[in-house]
Design an enzyme around this catalytic site. Structure first.
Site, short mmCIF file in Angstrom:
data_model
loop_
_atom_site.label_atom_id
_atom_site.label_comp_id
_atom_site.label_asym_id
_atom_site.label_seq_id
_atom_site.Cartn_x
_atom_site.Cartn_y
_atom_site.Cartn_z
N ASP A 1 0.90 -1.33 0.00
CA ASP A 1 -0.02 0.01 0.14
C ASP A 1 0.91 1.36 -0.03
O ASP A 1 1.55 1.48 0.94
CB ASP A 1 -0.82 -0.06 1.30
CG ASP A 1 -1.92 1.02 0.98
OD1 ASP A 1 -1.94 2.06 0.67
OD2 ASP A 1 -3.13 0.86 1.72
N HIS B 1 -2.97 -0.11 -2.37
CA HIS B 1 -4.08 0.34 -2.04
C HIS B 1 -5.15 0.29 -2.87
O HIS B 1 -5.16 0.24 -4.32
CB HIS B 1 -3.75 1.89 -1.83
CG HIS B 1 -4.54 2.60 -0.98
ND1 HIS B 1 -4.96 2.40 0.43
CD2 HIS B 1 -5.54 3.69 -1.45
CE1 HIS B 1 -5.85 3.35 0.67
NE2 HIS B 1 -6.37 3.90 -0.45
#
Length: 231
Positions: free
Chosen positions: A169, A200
């Site tokens: 992420d 993400h």
């Protein structure tokens, strides 16, 4: 499939998108938005939960800045606007608005009193805070941004929380993930799943980092979690 309702607060009222189940009475799930407002992605998730048998409600948490924001992740201008909204957003007031939505869900003629919450991105952080600060019965956090600064709040957490963390992420770097894991992995109410290789918003259908297999895996885990915790 969906409809709009108004949620009342001491500061005014705001809209929420609702997908209703077929059952006369059902548990509710509050769907907590990303930084793009109550857009088609959020409405689709709300509709999906409604089809799974939940009274699904997605509140407009940006209403204090500008009501009815509905943008996408498909243009540079929309990303710029999304981050402006993110930076202007008051997290504490947002959690209060989620509590108002939980109250409305319990008062709804189709609600059976049980209420869960699921949030994505900004909503992932808010789902964590929903678990620590509201009377929701259960919460699910997808790739919440900024949770590493809030781990001390877990002391207040008494209801089940499921967390989905993308290992690559860009908004939650490895150091932040390590803080979250170290602080929360042994909490009796918290279940954490990590997704190797995922970035993400891997569950945002149509998004740049969407990964169908892991989105389905996380979605299945989320449904099983809600079946265990709110029915």
């Amino acid at each position: 499939m969906g409809e709009r309702i108004r949620i009342q607060t001491p500061d005014g009222d705001f809209s929420a998108y609702v997908a209703r189940p077929k059952a006369e009475k059902a548990p509710a799930v509050i769907v907590i938005q990303e930084i793009f407002g109550v857009n088609q992605v959020m409405r689709d998730i709300t509709d999906w939960l409604g089809a799974q048998g939940y009274l699904a409600i997605c509140p407009d948490l940006f209403w204090r800045i500008e009501p009815d924001i509905d943008i996408t992740d498909q243009s540079e201008a929309e990303w710029k606007r999304a981050f402006e909204l993110f930076n202007a957003f008051d997290t504490d007031l947002g959690v209060k608005d989620i509590q108002a939505t939980i109250k409305a869900a319990r008062a709804d003629h189709q609600g059976n009193g049980k209420v869960g919450a699921v949030g994505f991105c900004l909503g992932g952080k808010l789902a964590y805070l929903t678990a620590t600060r509201t009377d929701a019965d259960a919460a699910v956090s997808y790739y919440g941004v900024g949770i590493e600064t809030l781990v001390a709040e877990a002391e207040k957490l008494t209801r089940p929380l499921l967390m989905h963390i993308a290992e690559e992420d860009a908004f939650v770097p490895k150091e932040a993930q390590a803080i979250i894991q170290q602080a929360l992995k042994d909490h009796p109410q918290i279940e954490i799943h990590t997704y190797p290789g995922r970035d993400h918003a891997f569950a945002r259908e149509g998004g740049e980092h969407y990964h169908e297999a892991d989105a389905k895996l996380a979605g299945g885990r989320t449904l099983q979690f809600f079946q265990r915790t709110i029915g």
